[in-house]
Design a protein around this motif. Structure first.
Motif, PDB file in Angstrom:
ATOM      1  N   LEU A   1       0.918  -1.215  -0.058  1.00  0.00           N
ATOM      2  CA  LEU A   1       0.175   0.076  -0.023  1.00  0.00           C
ATOM      3  C   LEU A   1       0.758   0.967  -0.042  1.00  0.00           C
ATOM      4  O   LEU A   1       0.592   2.355  -0.630  1.00  0.00           O
ATOM      5  CB  LEU A   1      -0.943  -0.121   1.230  1.00  0.00           C
TER       6      LEU A   1
ATOM      7  N   GLU B   1       1.398   4.380  -3.089  1.00  0.00           N
ATOM      8  CA  GLU B   1       1.261   5.796  -2.711  1.00  0.00           C
ATOM      9  C   GLU B   1       2.456   6.564  -2.990  1.00  0.00           C
ATOM     10  O   GLU B   1       2.521   7.770  -3.167  1.00  0.00           O
ATOM     11  CB  GLU B   1       0.965   6.021  -1.558  1.00  0.00           C
TER      12      GLU B   1
ATOM     13  N   SER C   1      -0.239   2.712  -9.729  1.00  0.00           N
ATOM     14  CA  SER C   1      -1.377   2.585  -8.643  1.00  0.00           C
ATOM     15  C   SER C   1      -2.035   1.186  -8.806  1.00  0.00           C
ATOM     16  O   SER C   1      -2.053   0.557  -9.665  1.00  0.00           O
ATOM     17  CB  SER C   1      -2.404   3.963  -9.022  1.00  0.00           C
ATOM     18  N   LEU C   2      -2.692   1.019  -7.553  1.00  0.00           N
ATOM     19  CA  LEU C   2      -3.480  -0.212  -7.481  1.00  0.00           C
ATOM     20  C   LEU C   2      -5.054  -0.056  -7.927  1.00  0.00           C
ATOM     21  O   LEU C   2      -5.501   1.094  -7.535  1.00  0.00           O
ATOM     22  CB  LEU C   2      -3.404  -0.816  -6.140  1.00  0.00           C
TER      23      LEU C   2
ATOM     24  N   GLU D   1      -9.084  -0.522  -7.699  1.00  0.00           N
ATOM     25  CA  GLU D   1     -10.184  -0.675  -6.470  1.00  0.00           C
ATOM     26  C   GLU D   1      -9.858  -1.965  -6.007  1.00  0.00           C
ATOM     27  O   GLU D   1      -9.874  -2.198  -4.723  1.00  0.00           O
ATOM     28  CB  GLU D   1     -11.129  -0.035  -6.847  1.00  0.00           C
TER      29      GLU D   1
ATOM     30  N   ASP E   1      -7.932  -4.529  -6.115  1.00  0.00           N
ATOM     31  CA  ASP E   1      -6.535  -4.851  -5.556  1.00  0.00           C
ATOM     32  C   ASP E   1      -6.806  -4.267  -3.789  1.00  0.00           C
ATOM     33  O   ASP E   1      -6.059  -4.870  -2.895  1.00  0.00           O
ATOM     34  CB  ASP E   1      -5.447  -4.439  -6.201  1.00  0.00           C
ATOM     35  N   LYS E   2      -7.159  -3.025  -3.869  1.00  0.00           N
ATOM     36  CA  LYS E   2      -7.171  -2.365  -2.597  1.00  0.00           C
ATOM     37  C   LYS E   2      -7.965  -3.137  -1.600  1.00  0.00           C
ATOM     38  O   LYS E   2      -7.880  -3.005  -0.561  1.00  0.00           O
ATOM     39  CB  LYS E   2      -7.484  -0.727  -2.938  1.00  0.00           C
ATOM     40  N   LYS E   3      -9.246  -3.250  -2.233  1.00  0.00           N
ATOM     41  CA  LYS E   3     -10.103  -3.976  -1.286  1.00  0.00           C
ATOM     42  C   LYS E   3      -9.811  -5.374  -0.852  1.00  0.00           C
ATOM     43  O   LYS E   3      -9.856  -5.807   0.398  1.00  0.00           O
ATOM     44  CB  LYS E   3     -11.542  -4.169  -2.036  1.00  0.00           C
TER      45      LYS E   3
ATOM     46  N   ASN F   1      -7.042  -4.650   1.801  1.00  0.00           N
ATOM     47  CA  ASN F   1      -7.672  -4.052   3.252  1.00  0.00           C
ATOM     48  C   ASN F   1      -8.421  -5.075   3.882  1.00  0.00           C
ATOM     49  O   ASN F   1      -8.201  -5.139   4.902  1.00  0.00           O
ATOM     50  CB  ASN F   1      -8.694  -2.956   2.882  1.00  0.00           C
TER      51      ASN F   1
END
Length: 457
Positions: A259, A263, A269-270, A272, A274-276, A279
């Motif tokens: 993460l 940034e 960038s990742l 959405e 992948d971010k979910k 997380n």
């Protein structure tokens, strides 16, 4: 003063007291017997003199000739004034007021010890014959020296002192030897204690014999074994905890670094999605860490004996745990039959143990499955709580180890958990005087049986 010296001194003092009592008793007995013999001899001779009929005349008196054959004692016949009535001079015995009282017929007999001449003096009434046939009042006084008697008593005292002193010395030596031999196990215990304090070496001490000191050594060895076992448990707990913490921490660190890298400037960038996923993975790892830390805290709480013991209704504890379990597994059905049961214990510890059993059943139960819960007395002062699921069950090779700390079967490693839940159940059961068992349910799943003492409510 060392214990060995105290034992030797105690033996010497006891023997000295016994020897002193025996010696004093023997001395007094012989003393009284010898003086009684002297008195009996004087009385016997006086009786013989009084009754001897052979006489010789001198100035009108008739004196028994036996008087003049007395060579080993002093004798005399005196009147009321203390004058001698014997026709020939003799070595007179001591004459005092007691003898004058007998001569004057104011006393029937006297016997005393004269300290000036160190002799025993006897006076008895005596009537001497005269030419006219009448008799005059007088007293026969005889005395025997006490020097032979006192010499005998002195020799006896020397013998008693020598023998008593030798006995005391021998008792002290024997007490020292016995103390040295008897206290050798205590010395080994002392050396072992010093060795444990200095080096931490918990090797047992060799045991010899079967007396109290040998049993003390066995008890000390048992204590060393318990300390060694506690140290081993602590070492395994730290090792296993470190191993279990390493996996979620590594995964958590990897996700956080990913993460942070996304940034950074000019970094790709990742999405959405992948971010979910990251997380969700981070939250799962945090939940796992939270559960693991909570289980470790619970185990440390069980190990420390600071538990509030109070009357507990086990039925209420089971119902409270079921309320929490139902909120966690709304799709499962709970088949519950609970009978009241009371015991003395810690309600919080028991509720955590019951909840762990329910969580384990929820974890392995299939969707829309049934978890069976039964609580009832067995008729022997114990109650049994059974929690059964419809999952895959427990392999036979895993049954002996399911309650070990951090142990997880191959099937359980893919599921959330720390491997401490069932260990907490076992520890709570043992703390309350019960036990917990694992087995196969009739429906094919696993069944856990928690057995606790108490009384029906």
């Amino acid at each position: 003063m060392s214990l060995r010296a105290r034992v030797a001194l105690l033996a010497a003092v006891c023997v000295a007291a016994a020897v002193a009592l025996v010696s004093i008793g023997a001395y007094l007995t012989v003393y009284q017997r010898l003086y009684q013999q002297v008195d009996d001899t004087l009385v016997g001779r006086a009786s013989s003199l009084v009754n001897d009929p052979t006489v010789v005349g001198s100035r009108g008196e008739k004196i028994p000739t036996y008087f003049f054959r007395l060579s080993d004692i002093q004798f005399d016949i005196i009147n009321g004034d203390g004058d001698s009535l014997l026709p020939e001079p003799v070595t007179r015995p001591p004459i005092g007021n007691d003898e004058l009282q007998v001569a004057a017929r104011r006393s029937t007999q006297s016997i005393r010890t004269d300290t000036r001449t160190d002799s025993r003096v006897l006076a008895v009434p005596y009537r001497i014959g005269t030419a006219s046939g009448s008799g005059a009042t007088a007293a026969l006084v005889i005395a025997q020296p006490l020097k032979p008697t006192k010499d005998t008593l002195a020799n006896l005292a020397i013998v008693l002192i020598v023998i008593g002193g030798a006995g005391i010395v021998l008792a002290a030596l024997a007490g020292t030897a016995v103390a040295r031999g008897s206290l050798r196990p205590v010395q080994r215990l002392t050396q072992a204690t010093e060795r444990v304090a200095r080096t931490g070496d918990l090797r047992p001490i060799p045991v010899s014999g079967d007396d109290e000191l040998a049993r003390l050594t066995l008890s000390f060895n048992a204590m060393l074994g318990a300390v060694a076992e506690a140290q081993e448990h602590q070492r395994r707990l730290v090792t296993d905890a470190g191993h279990e913490l390493r996996t979620p921490l590594t995964s958590l660190r990897t996700n956080l670094e990913l993460l942070l890298a996304a940034e950074a400037p000019n970094a790709p960038s990742l999405s959405e999605k992948d971010k979910k996923e990251i997380n969700a993975d981070v939250r799962a790892q945090l939940d796992e860490l939270t559960q693991l830390i909570g289980d470790l805290v619970e185990l440390s709480r069980e190990d420390a004996t600071q538990i509030v013991w109070e009357p507990v209704d086990l039925g209420d504890v089971v119902e409270q745990a079921l309320d929490r379990a139902r909120r966690r597994a709304a799709d499962l059905h709970f088949d519950v039959v609970v009978q009241p049961w009371r015991l003395i214990g810690d309600a919080g510890s028991l509720e955590r143990a019951v909840l762990n059993l329910l969580d384990n059943a929820i974890k392995f139960s299939p969707p829309a499955g049934t978890v069976q819960v039964r609580l009832g007395p067995t008729g022997d002062g114990f109650a049994v709580l059974q929690v059964a699921d419809q999952g895959p069950g427990i392999k036979d090779e895993d049954l002996p180890r399911v309650f070990d700390r951090f142990y997880r079967s191959s099937e359980a490693r893919t599921l959330p958990g720390s491997g401490l839940g069932l260990a907490i159940v076992k520890q709570a059961a043992l703390r309350h005087g019960g036990e917990v068992l694992a087995g196969h349910a009739p429906e094919g799943g696993a069944v856990f049986t928690l057995r606790l003492p108490g009384v029906p409510a």
